[in-house]
Scaffold this motif. Structure first.
Motif, short mmCIF file in Angstrom:
data_model
loop_
_atom_site.label_atom_id
_atom_site.label_comp_id
_atom_site.label_asym_id
_atom_site.label_seq_id
_atom_site.Cartn_x
_atom_site.Cartn_y
_atom_site.Cartn_z
N PHE A 90 72.62 6.41 38.25
CA PHE A 90 73.32 7.67 38.49
C PHE A 90 74.73 7.42 38.99
O PHE A 90 75.65 8.18 38.68
CB PHE A 90 72.53 8.51 39.49
N ARG A 91 74.91 6.35 39.73
CA ARG A 91 76.24 5.99 40.24
C ARG A 91 77.01 5.07 39.28
O ARG A 91 77.98 4.45 39.66
CB ARG A 91 76.11 5.30 41.59
N SER A 92 76.54 5.01 38.04
CA SER A 92 77.21 4.25 36.97
C SER A 92 77.19 2.76 37.21
O SER A 92 78.09 2.03 36.77
CB SER A 92 78.67 4.73 36.80
N GLY A 93 76.16 2.28 37.91
CA GLY A 93 76.03 0.85 38.12
C GLY A 93 75.44 0.15 36.90
O GLY A 93 74.63 0.73 36.16
N LEU A 94 75.84 -1.09 36.70
CA LEU A 94 75.34 -1.87 35.57
C LEU A 94 74.52 -3.08 36.02
O LEU A 94 73.62 -3.50 35.32
CB LEU A 94 76.51 -2.34 34.69
N ASP A 95 74.90 -3.66 37.14
CA ASP A 95 74.15 -4.82 37.62
C ASP A 95 74.03 -4.73 39.14
O ASP A 95 74.85 -4.13 39.82
CB ASP A 95 74.83 -6.13 37.22
N THR A 96 72.96 -5.35 39.64
CA THR A 96 72.70 -5.25 41.07
C THR A 96 71.87 -6.43 41.52
O THR A 96 71.23 -7.13 40.72
CB THR A 96 71.96 -3.94 41.41
N VAL A 97 71.90 -6.67 42.84
CA VAL A 97 71.05 -7.67 43.47
C VAL A 97 69.99 -6.94 44.28
O VAL A 97 70.33 -6.12 45.16
CB VAL A 97 71.88 -8.61 44.38
N PHE A 98 68.72 -7.20 43.99
CA PHE A 98 67.62 -6.60 44.73
C PHE A 98 67.13 -7.62 45.77
O PHE A 98 66.78 -8.75 45.42
CB PHE A 98 66.47 -6.22 43.80
N ILE A 99 67.12 -7.19 47.02
CA ILE A 99 66.61 -8.02 48.11
C ILE A 99 65.34 -7.34 48.63
O ILE A 99 65.39 -6.23 49.17
CB ILE A 99 67.65 -8.16 49.24
N SER A 103 63.95 -2.44 31.90
CA SER A 103 65.04 -1.92 32.72
C SER A 103 66.38 -2.15 32.02
O SER A 103 66.58 -3.16 31.32
CB SER A 103 65.05 -2.61 34.09
N GLU A 104 67.30 -1.23 32.21
CA GLU A 104 68.62 -1.33 31.59
C GLU A 104 69.63 -2.04 32.49
O GLU A 104 70.76 -2.26 32.08
CB GLU A 104 69.15 0.07 31.28
N LEU A 105 69.22 -2.40 33.70
CA LEU A 105 70.13 -3.06 34.63
C LEU A 105 70.09 -4.57 34.46
O LEU A 105 69.07 -5.14 34.05
CB LEU A 105 69.78 -2.71 36.08
N ARG A 106 71.21 -5.20 34.78
CA ARG A 106 71.24 -6.65 34.93
C ARG A 106 71.02 -6.95 36.41
O ARG A 106 71.80 -6.53 37.26
CB ARG A 106 72.59 -7.22 34.46
N VAL A 107 69.93 -7.67 36.72
CA VAL A 107 69.51 -7.78 38.11
C VAL A 107 69.29 -9.24 38.49
O VAL A 107 69.06 -10.11 37.65
CB VAL A 107 68.21 -6.99 38.37
N ILE A 108 69.39 -9.46 39.78
CA ILE A 108 68.94 -10.69 40.43
C ILE A 108 68.04 -10.26 41.57
O ILE A 108 68.40 -9.39 42.38
CB ILE A 108 70.12 -11.51 40.96
N VAL A 109 66.85 -10.82 41.64
CA VAL A 109 65.85 -10.42 42.62
C VAL A 109 65.64 -11.56 43.60
O VAL A 109 65.42 -12.71 43.20
CB VAL A 109 64.52 -10.03 41.95
N LEU A 110 65.72 -11.24 44.90
CA LEU A 110 65.58 -12.23 45.95
C LEU A 110 64.41 -11.87 46.85
O LEU A 110 64.20 -10.70 47.19
CB LEU A 110 66.86 -12.33 46.79
N ASN A 111 63.69 -12.90 47.24
CA ASN A 111 62.61 -12.74 48.22
C ASN A 111 63.18 -13.00 49.60
O ASN A 111 63.26 -14.14 50.07
CB ASN A 111 61.46 -13.70 47.91
N GLY A 112 63.66 -11.94 50.26
CA GLY A 112 64.29 -12.09 51.55
C GLY A 112 65.63 -12.77 51.43
O GLY A 112 66.24 -12.87 50.35
N LEU A 113 66.12 -13.29 52.56
CA LEU A 113 67.42 -13.95 52.60
C LEU A 113 67.30 -15.25 53.37
O LEU A 113 66.82 -15.28 54.50
CB LEU A 113 68.47 -13.05 53.25
#
Length: 902
Positions: A156-165, A183-193
């Motif tokens: 909705f905010r016109s994002g294309l890629d994101t990092v999921f934590i 999913s239409e997003l380009r993502v990187i998924v992290l298990n915690g930090l």
């Protein structure tokens, strides 16, 4: 980069042909599934057989199923409810070659409804069941609901890629299955930090559009503390925090970053009075319970059959069964649509209905946090103001060079102006161009300074400078005075040039001309001027002598009384005025005198023409001609020193040209010394290849290269015997601001300037389209006029040689004219004085000499009688030409009517 093995996730996404290991004895007392019969059979009874398919490690789902199904035993006592739980082991996917239908469904004796609780669902199972009119539902009982909600908000905010934590490994696995399956997003998924993942996030290029954390409040505090302490929130509007419980108000950093989006679950979803809303896990249980209750109620209200089917059986021609199946499907769909705790998406997957309130600063204008939107199964609904769209973020590489990119300075103190982060602010052609691209493409950016543009190392073949940073991913784009070269194009991609063909040129200090007010006098040498004066004097004397001795002159011959008599004075006047366009006036009467005049006039014409031509040539040469006119002339002399900037493109150009000359010399030598070649073809007297660039590079090394261009322009401004070889764009910029600089020769080594991106980057097409739009608006022309406007020179003395001859060059002519006027005034004073003095002497002489009666004059009226006139003459007589006062001739004539003598 983050080490995510996506191949592992793709492997997990393959569902077809998977068979699950199953215990011989079912924990719930169910019998082992046996192969089905070869034909479909229908048994009408009050028994409901439900099959649940689940992940092997999805313990929460199996526990919820057991608790819910056990509670239904008392609620639906009039029917028999049986259920089976079938684990789905994905790790056996590659080992088993049979299809899912043959290995799984054929073991079922009876079946009323199939509930698929796996993360991705099975397309093959769904197809087999739907082909035989058996209800199939894929119910989500994982954290994918949260991921789906976050995805809706980011899109909705016109994002294309994101990092999921995410807070734990289970949530990571569930999210990955969601992203892999559509999913239409380009993502990187992290298990915690961890420290490693934090450093990777800092070095991640290009910078993601957004960062999303999904966790409960306790873990959110821990995760965001690491984010805050490590300085990852420099773009707070890109951070989205989704809470999976109802304790978000206790989040320690809730009000610290107003621009950050906080997604809080709305307690209104707890519409069931028995729901305590302690956590969203409770909502999952309630949603599954409500869904199963609606399904069982549909079966309870109708007499629907139990199915036994055969894999691959496409025939279904029993009219009664088809009618009942359509009614069953219709009733189930209606029951699901009326359920407020669940909803069905376009892929027929059932999700729990959750509402999230979006809290963020309103338009980033204050610290007031407001709920601006709601996210649910229907998408994002705006309540107050639309959340700010996420613009892309790029790290743009720049290289300091005037006028392209340079530090902004205070015009009074000449100090660099700093921004709020205590960093230097930048301005220049490239900075304005970047800002225009940012507005056109809707992105934000960070400037990353590189010392050099980047050259390839001969040792390991790597690039340094901005090119090296781009290849390494430290920056996303290079917007600088970067030249397109074949060597660079092997490693990076260029967009079409943004600046016209540029190249290399030479700048020197303008020579100061030898100006003189009497410059026109230097046109002819002194001996010529003396010869002209001698000619004038000689001509005047000859005319005077001929006037005296010629019998036909105006003195010796009876001509008209108005005839001009050439005395010595008149002869000199005639000789002088003959040099003017007006001419000398009346010529002598004698033929011999006229021959002299004709000869003299020929001399005058030739001298005037010679003087005019030489004067024009002198004034043209005066227009500041530089000592050298080309690079070739510069290389052939030794008086003027010249150099370049160290490690610049210009420096590299001369190195390459010298290398080319050396290579050609070696080829020439090998060819001429080869015994097999025809010697007659190479008998030349001049070497065909000039060693010009070798000489130039040697002179540059002797002069020493400069650290920057500013030093080069400073030396040019201070020294008359120094030339600076540099980029012509920068030279013209400095010339537009300094009157002392002069461009020498033609531009050489022409190459365009262009923007560079990483190879294969999608930004190449985006930047190209944006540049085309800017060209339509004539932006580049306006930008060029801004930085290369000659009017910025101010009031430069002789800033334009085409303006004409200056007063300084011909001032002597005006001085001579004024001098002549002053002499004329002095002569006038002398004449008046001389006249009065002479008149006084004449008067005294007349008083002592009575033998010569003076003549008296007076004014008388015409036609008067003689007696009256005589009286007037005696009473009002005036001595003609004498008196104490000076009387003009006009007054004298007005008085003179009658003259008598006594």
């Amino acid at each position: 980069m983050l080490k995510l093995i996506f191949a592992f996730f793709i492997l997990h996404s393959i569902l077809i042909g998977t068979v699950l290991a199953q215990d011989d004895e079912d924990d719930d007392g169910n019998e082992q599934i046996h192969p089905t019969a070869t034909t479909a059979e229908i048994t009408i009874s009050r028994v409901i057989e439900i099959v649940f398919l689940h992940e092997t490690d999805h313990e929460n789902f199996t526990l919820a199923v057991d608790e819910i199904m056990n509670s239904f035993a008392s609620k639906h006592a009039d029917i028999e409810i049986n259920y089976r739980k079938i684990p789905y082991d994905r790790q056996l996917n590659e080992k088993l070659k049979e299809s899912a239908c043959e290995t799984l469904l054929d073991r079922m004796d009876k079946l009323s409804i199939f509930v698929d609780g796996t993360l991705t669902g099975s397309a093959e199972i769904r197809s087999e069941l739907q082909m035989q009119r058996i209800p199939y539902f894929n119910f989500d009982f994982s954290t994918q609901s949260f991921v789906k909600m976050m995805e809706s908000y980011i899109k909705f905010r016109s994002g294309l890629d994101t990092v999921f934590i995410l807070q734990d490994e289970t949530m990571v696995d569930e999210a990955l299955y969601f992203f892999i399956t559509g999913s239409e997003l380009r993502v990187i998924v992290l298990n915690g930090l961890t420290l490693s993942s934090i450093e990777n996030l800092k070095a991640l290029r290009p910078t993601p559009d957004s960062y999303s954390i999904i966790s409960d409040t306790i873990n959110m505090d821990k995760l965001f503390k690491k984010v805050h302490d490590n300085g990852l929130v420099h773009l707070s509007e890109r951070w989205n925090l989704m809470f999976t419980d109802f304790n978000a108000k206790k989040f320690k950093y809730f009000n610290m970053y107003p621009e950050m989006s906080r997604l809080l679950p709305n307690e209104s979803v707890c519409c069931n009075p028995t729901c305590t809303c302690s956590s969203l896990s409770t909502l999952k249980f309630e949603a599954l319970s409500s869904f199963l209750n609606e399904v069982i109620s549909v079966y309870e209200r109708n007499d629907f059959p139990l199915f036994k089917f055969t894999c691959g059986n496409e025939s279904f021609d029993n009219f009664i069964t088809l009618e009942r199946s359509e009614k069953l499907s219709s009733d189930l769909s209606m029951a699901i649509e009326e359920n407020k705790l669940i909803y069905v998406d376009s892929e027929s997957k059932i999700w729990q209905q959750m509402n999230f309130n979006v809290y963020t600063a309103s338009n980033n204008l204050s610290n007031v946090i407001e709920s601006v939107a709601i996210i649910d199964g229907g998408g994002v609904r705006i309540l107050k103001e639309q959340p700010k769209s996420i613009s892309r973020f790029f790290r743009i590489g720049i290289v300091e060079a005037i006028p392209w990119t340079y530090r902004k300075k205070d015009p009074i103190t000449n100090r660099v102006i700093l921004n709020e982060q205590n960093e230097a602010t930048w301005e220049g052609y490239c900075i304005d161009f970047i800002e225009a691209l940012a507005n056109e493409m809707n992105f934000t950016y960070e400037l990353v300074l590189s010392k050099t543009y980047g050259e390839k190392s001969p040792d390991d073949g790597t690039f340094d400078g901005a090119i090296g940073n781009l290849i390494a991913g430290e920056i996303d784009i290079i917007v600088a005075a970067l030249k397109m070269t074949a060597e660079r194009e092997e490693y990076v991609d260029f967009v079409p040039p943004y600046f016209e063909q540029t190249g290399i040129s030479i700048v020197m200090k303008k020579p100061i001309p030898d100006r003189s007010l009497f410059k026109f006098m230097t046109v002819l040498r002194l001996e010529v001027w003396l010869s002209i004066c001698a000619a004038i004097i000689a001509t005047a004397f000859v005319i005077w002598i001929l006037e005296i001795f010629s019998p036909y002159s105006s003195r010796n011959w009876s001509y008209d009384e108005s005839c001009r008599e050439f005395t010595l004075k008149e002869s000199f006047w005639f000789a002088l005025t003959s040099f003017t366009p007006q001419g000398g006036g009346e010529v002598p009467k004698a033929f011999s005198g006229r021959i002299v005049v004709a000869t003299y006039w020929l001399f005058v014409v030739l001298m005037l023409a010679t003087f005019t031509a030489n004067l024009a040539a002198f004034l043209t040469v005066e227009r500041m001609q530089t000592p050298v006119q080309s690079l070739e002339q510069l290389s052939r002399q030794s008086r003027i020193a010249y150099t370049v900037v160290e490690a610049s493109d210009t420096h590299q150009y001369f190195k390459n040209m010298k290398h080319a000359e050396d290579k050609l010399y070696e080829l020439w030598k090998q060819t001429t010394l080869n015994a097999s070649t025809d010697e007659s073809l190479y008998r030349v007297w001049d070497y065909p290849i000039k060693e010009q660039y070798s000489s130039i590079l040697m002179s540059i090394e002797n002069t020493k290269t400069l650290p920057n261009a500013s030093e080069g322009f400073r030396l040019v401004n201070e020294r008359d015997d120094f030339a600076f070889i540099h980029d012509v764009g920068e030279i013209k910029y400095e010339m537009a601001r300094n009157c002392n600089f002069s461009l020498v020769g033609d531009t050489f080594g022409e190459q365009p300037y262009a923007i560079a991106v990483q190879q294969g980057s999608s930004l190449q097409d985006d930047l190209t389209r944006a540049m085309i739009e800017l060209q339509k608006k004539r932006f580049n022309e306006d930008l060029t006029a801004k930085y290369w406007n000659s009017s910025l020179k101010g009031d430069c003395e002789n800033s334009d040689d085409s303006e004409g001859i200056t007063l300084e060059s011909l001032g002597g002519v005006f001085i001579a004219t004024i001098f002549g006027l002053l002499i004329a005034m002095l002569v006038l004073i002398f004449e008046v004085y001389y006249y009065k003095r002479k008149a006084k002497k004449e008067k005294q002489k007349t008083n002592f000499n009575s033998s010569s009666p003076p003549a008296y004059v007076t004014t008388v009226q015409p036609f008067e009688s003689y007696e009256h006139t005589k009286k007037v003459l005696k009473s009002n007589n005036i001595l003609l030409g004498h008196g104490d006062n000076f009387v003009p001739v006009s007054v004298k004539k007005s008085r003179l009517s009658f003259v008598i003598g006594e």
